[in-house]
Design an enzyme around this catalytic site. Structure first.
Site, PDB file in Angstrom:
ATOM      1  N   ARG A  50       0.849  -1.202   0.000  1.00  0.00           N
ATOM      2  CA  ARG A  50       0.000   0.000   0.000  1.00  0.00           C
ATOM      3  C   ARG A  50       0.878   1.243   0.000  1.00  0.00           C
ATOM      4  O   ARG A  50       0.543   2.261  -0.595  1.00  0.00           O
ATOM      5  CB  ARG A  50      -0.964   0.009   1.198  1.00  0.00           C
ATOM      6  CG  ARG A  50      -1.754   1.303   1.297  1.00  0.00           C
ATOM      7  CD  ARG A  50      -3.067   1.226   2.091  1.00  0.00           C
ATOM      8  NE  ARG A  50      -3.062   0.302   3.188  1.00  0.00           N
ATOM      9  CZ  ARG A  50      -2.454   0.514   4.372  1.00  0.00           C
ATOM     10  NH1 ARG A  50      -1.825   1.641   4.605  1.00  0.00           N
ATOM     11  NH2 ARG A  50      -2.510  -0.408   5.311  1.00  0.00           N
ATOM     12  N   TYR A  53     -16.532  18.123 -14.342  1.00  0.00           N
ATOM     13  CA  TYR A  53     -16.910  16.707 -14.388  1.00  0.00           C
ATOM     14  C   TYR A  53     -17.954  16.385 -13.313  1.00  0.00           C
ATOM     15  O   TYR A  53     -17.779  16.753 -12.145  1.00  0.00           O
ATOM     16  CB  TYR A  53     -15.642  15.871 -14.192  1.00  0.00           C
ATOM     17  CG  TYR A  53     -15.894  14.384 -14.150  1.00  0.00           C
ATOM     18  CD1 TYR A  53     -16.272  13.696 -15.298  1.00  0.00           C
ATOM     19  CD2 TYR A  53     -15.752  13.664 -12.972  1.00  0.00           C
ATOM     20  CE1 TYR A  53     -16.508  12.339 -15.263  1.00  0.00           C
ATOM     21  CE2 TYR A  53     -15.985  12.298 -12.926  1.00  0.00           C
ATOM     22  CZ  TYR A  53     -16.365  11.645 -14.087  1.00  0.00           C
ATOM     23  OH  TYR A  53     -16.594  10.291 -14.038  1.00  0.00           O
ATOM     24  N   ASP A  64      -7.615  20.030 -13.150  1.00  0.00           N
ATOM     25  CA  ASP A  64      -7.976  18.735 -13.731  1.00  0.00           C
ATOM     26  C   ASP A  64      -7.620  18.822 -15.219  1.00  0.00           C
ATOM     27  O   ASP A  64      -8.296  19.500 -15.990  1.00  0.00           O
ATOM     28  CB  ASP A  64      -9.474  18.471 -13.518  1.00  0.00           C
ATOM     29  CG  ASP A  64      -9.932  17.126 -14.084  1.00  0.00           C
ATOM     30  OD1 ASP A  64      -9.236  16.575 -14.958  1.00  0.00           O
ATOM     31  OD2 ASP A  64     -10.997  16.649 -13.662  1.00  0.00           O
ATOM     32  N   LYS A  93      -8.603   7.922 -18.933  1.00  0.00           N
ATOM     33  CA  LYS A  93      -8.922   8.492 -20.243  1.00  0.00           C
ATOM     34  C   LYS A  93      -7.699   8.461 -21.168  1.00  0.00           C
ATOM     35  O   LYS A  93      -7.259   7.401 -21.532  1.00  0.00           O
ATOM     36  CB  LYS A  93      -9.482   9.912 -20.052  1.00  0.00           C
ATOM     37  CG  LYS A  93     -10.490  10.043 -18.887  1.00  0.00           C
ATOM     38  CD  LYS A  93     -11.768   9.237 -19.072  1.00  0.00           C
ATOM     39  CE  LYS A  93     -12.602   9.089 -17.805  1.00  0.00           C
ATOM     40  NZ  LYS A  93     -12.953  10.317 -17.116  1.00  0.00           N
TER      41      LYS A  93
HETATM   42  C1  LIG Z   1     -13.391  10.683 -15.813  1.00  0.00           C
HETATM   43  C2  LIG Z   1     -13.037  11.983 -15.241  1.00  0.00           C
HETATM   44  C3  LIG Z   1     -12.771  12.153 -13.870  1.00  0.00           C
HETATM   45  C4  LIG Z   1     -12.900  11.007 -12.884  1.00  0.00           C
HETATM   46  O1  LIG Z   1     -11.976   9.996 -13.136  1.00  0.00           O
HETATM   47  P1  LIG Z   1     -12.259   8.433 -12.843  1.00  0.00           P
HETATM   48  O2  LIG Z   1     -11.015   7.787 -13.331  1.00  0.00           O
HETATM   49  O3  LIG Z   1     -13.486   8.048 -13.610  1.00  0.00           O
HETATM   50  O4  LIG Z   1     -12.471   8.293 -11.377  1.00  0.00           O
HETATM   51  C5  LIG Z   1     -12.424  13.394 -13.416  1.00  0.00           C
HETATM   52  N1  LIG Z   1     -12.335  14.447 -14.258  1.00  0.00           N
HETATM   53  C6  LIG Z   1     -12.598  14.340 -15.572  1.00  0.00           C
HETATM   54  C7  LIG Z   1     -12.487  15.538 -16.443  1.00  0.00           C
HETATM   55  C8  LIG Z   1     -12.965  13.109 -16.120  1.00  0.00           C
HETATM   56  O5  LIG Z   1     -13.234  13.025 -17.409  1.00  0.00           O
END
Ligand SMILES: *Cc1c(COP(=O)(O)O)cnc(C)c1O
Length: 379
Positions: free
Chosen positions: A46, A98, A170, A195
Site C-alpha cells: 500500500r 466533471y 484537472d 482516459k
Molecule cells: C473521468 C473523469 C474524472 C474522474 O476519473 P475516474 O477515473 O473516472 O475516477 C475526473 N475528471 C474528468 C475531467 C474526467 O473526465
C-alpha cells in the site's frame, strides 16, 4: 527532450534484477526484510510498489513536475486533494466541471464541513470576487466537460499565488500532450488516467503531479493512510499507454478537427462546441496554453429535443454509446442522462448544458469512416 522521446522512456529503467526492458508487474503485497527495519525501500505494497513507482515517476516527467502519485481512480486522486483541507475551509470550483467531481464535493465533502463555491471560471474575475480568508483551494478544469469552456490557467495561478491559495487543475481533457498546468503556475495537476493516459478503455486510475516536496509528503501521507492505490497490473497498463500518448493525441487532434468542421457545416446541426474554432469564446486562451485542440467536442441539433438526440445516439454504428472518453475508439454520449445526470436539471440548463446536447470522444479510427457514421446517424 522532445515529447515523443519523453513519453516512450518516462519512468522506465531496465529492471535491476533481470534487465527486463519493460517494468515487471510486481504482484506482491509485501517484501522480505533482511533484518527488522532493513529493507530495499519497499515494506508493504500500500505504501510502495515498484511498478507503481515507475508509473509515478512517469507521471511526474510527462507533466514536467517533480513528484507523481497514482490513485485507484481519478476521483480518488481528487478525494486526496480535498483531504488536505480542514472543516471550515473553502474551495472555489468551476461551475461546469466533471459530474463525479461535483458529486464528490457536494454529496461527500460538504457534510464534513468543507465549503464549495461554484463560479464561471472562464471569467477569472469571478474567482477573485469569490475569494475569502477561508479559501484554501481553487479547483479548475480546462477544457471543461462537455462544453469545452476554457479557463486561463496562468491568470488563475496568479490570483491563487497572490492569495496564498492552492490551485489544482484537472487536466484530463487536454492530456499532458496538449497542456502542462504546472508550467503555467498551478500547484497540483490531476488526471483521470482512465482516459487519454491509459488510452485503451481498459483501466480505471488517477494521478496527481506536483513540484513542492512538502505538498508531496502531505499527499503521499493521504495516499498511504486512505489506501486508494492502484494495483500493479493497472500501473503496467497505464505505463504502456503513455508510450503512445503522442501518436494517439496527434490523431485525436486531426480527427477532431475534421469531425468538428463536418458537424459545423451540417444543415441539421446547431451549435458545435470545440475550442479549435476561432469564434469559440476560449479560442485565444486555448491557443496560448494548449498545443492543439484535441478530439473532445459536443453539439446540439437544430431540432432541439431529447427525442431527436436519442434517435441520433441510437443510430451510430462506429461511435459506441458509452460514458468515458480518451480511448482509441470513438464514443458518443448524452450528458443530460449519462455523465452529468448527477447534476440537477435546473443547474445544468443554467450552465448551458441543454437536454439535447451530444458529446463525442473522437477516437483514432479513419476520419472518413467516422464522418460517414455521423452522416448516416444524423440523416
Ligand atoms: C473521468 C473523469 C474524472 C474522474 O476519473 P475516474 O477515473 O473516472 O475516477 C475526473 N475528471 C474528468 C475531467 C474526467 O473526465
Amino acid at each position: 527532450m522532445k515529447l515523443a522521446t519523453k513519453y516512450i522512456h518516462a519512468g522506465t529503467e531496465p529492471d535491476p534484477s533481470t534487465g527486463a526492458i519493460m517494468t515487471p508487474i510486481y504482484q506482491t503485497s509485501t517484501y522480505v526484510q533482511e533484518a527488522p527495519g532493513v529493507n530495499k525501500g519497499y515494506e508493504y505494497a500500500r505504501s510502495q510498489n515498484p511498478t507503481r513507482k515507475a508509473l509515478e515517476d512517469a507521471y511526474a516527467q510527462i507533466e514536467n513536475g517533480k513528484f507523481g502519485l497514482a490513485f485507484g481512480s481519478g476521483v480518488a486522486a481528487t478525494d486526496a486533494v480535498i483531504k488536505l483541507l480542514e472543516p471550515g475551509d473553502e474551495v472555489i470550483a468551476a461551475n461546469d466541471m466533471y459530474g463525479g467531481t461535483y458529486r464528490l464535493f457536494t454529496k461527500i465533502f460538504a457534510k464534513y464541513g468543507i465549503r464549495f463555491t461554484y463560479v464561471d471560471t472562464t471569467d477569472v474575475s469571478n474567482i477573485s470576487k469569490a475569494l475569502s480568508p477561508a479559501t484554501k483551494l481553487i479547483w479548475i478544469e480546462t477544457p471543461t466537460n462537455p462544453l469545452m469552456n476554457i479557463t486561463d490557467i496562468a491568470a488563475v495561478a496568479a490570483i491563487a499565488s497572490a492569495a496564498n491559495v492552492l490551485l489544482c487543475v484537472d487536466n484530463t481533457f487536454a492530456s499532458p500532450y496538449l497542456q502542462n498546468p504546472l508550467d503555467l503556475g498551478a500547484d497540483i495537476v490531476m488526471h483521470s488516467a482512465t482516459k487519454y493516459l491509459g488510452g485503451h478503455s481498459d483501466v480505471i486510475q488517477g494521478c496527481l503531479v506536483m513540484n513542492d516536496e512538502a505538498l508531496r509528503e502531505k499527499l503521499y501521507f493521504i495516499q498511504k493512510s486512505c489506501g486508494a492505490v492502484p494495483g500493479p497490473m493497472d500501473c503496467f497498463l497505464v505505463l504502456r499507454g503513455i508510450k503512445t500518448l503522442h501518436v494517439r493525441m496527434q490523431r485525436h487532434c486531426e480527427n477532431g478537427e475534421k469531425v468538428a468542421h463536418y458537424l459545423r457545416n451540417h444543415s441539421k446541426v446547431g451549435k458545435v462546441y470545440w475550442s479549435g474554432f476561432e469564434d469559440h469564446p476560449g479560442y485565444a486562451v486555448a491557443s496560448k496554453q494548449m498545443r492543439g485542440f484535441g478530439g473532445m467536442m459536443s453539439f446540439e441539433l437544430k431540432d432541439d429535443s431529447v427525442d431527436e438526440a436519442k434517435r441520433v445516439l441510437a443510430a451510430t454504428r462506429i461511435f459506441a454509446l458509452a460514458e468515458s472518453l480518451g480511448g482509441v475508439e470513438s464514443l458518443i454520449n448524452h450528458p443530460a442522462s449519462m455523465t452529468h445526470a448527477s447534476i440537477p436539471r435546473e443547474e445544468r440548463i443554467k450552465n448551458g448544458l441543454s437536454d439535447s446536447l451530444i458529446r463525442l470522444s473522437v477516437g483514432i479510427e479513419d476520419a472518413a469512416d467516422l464522418i460517414a457514421d455521423l452522416a448516416q446517424a444524423i440523416g
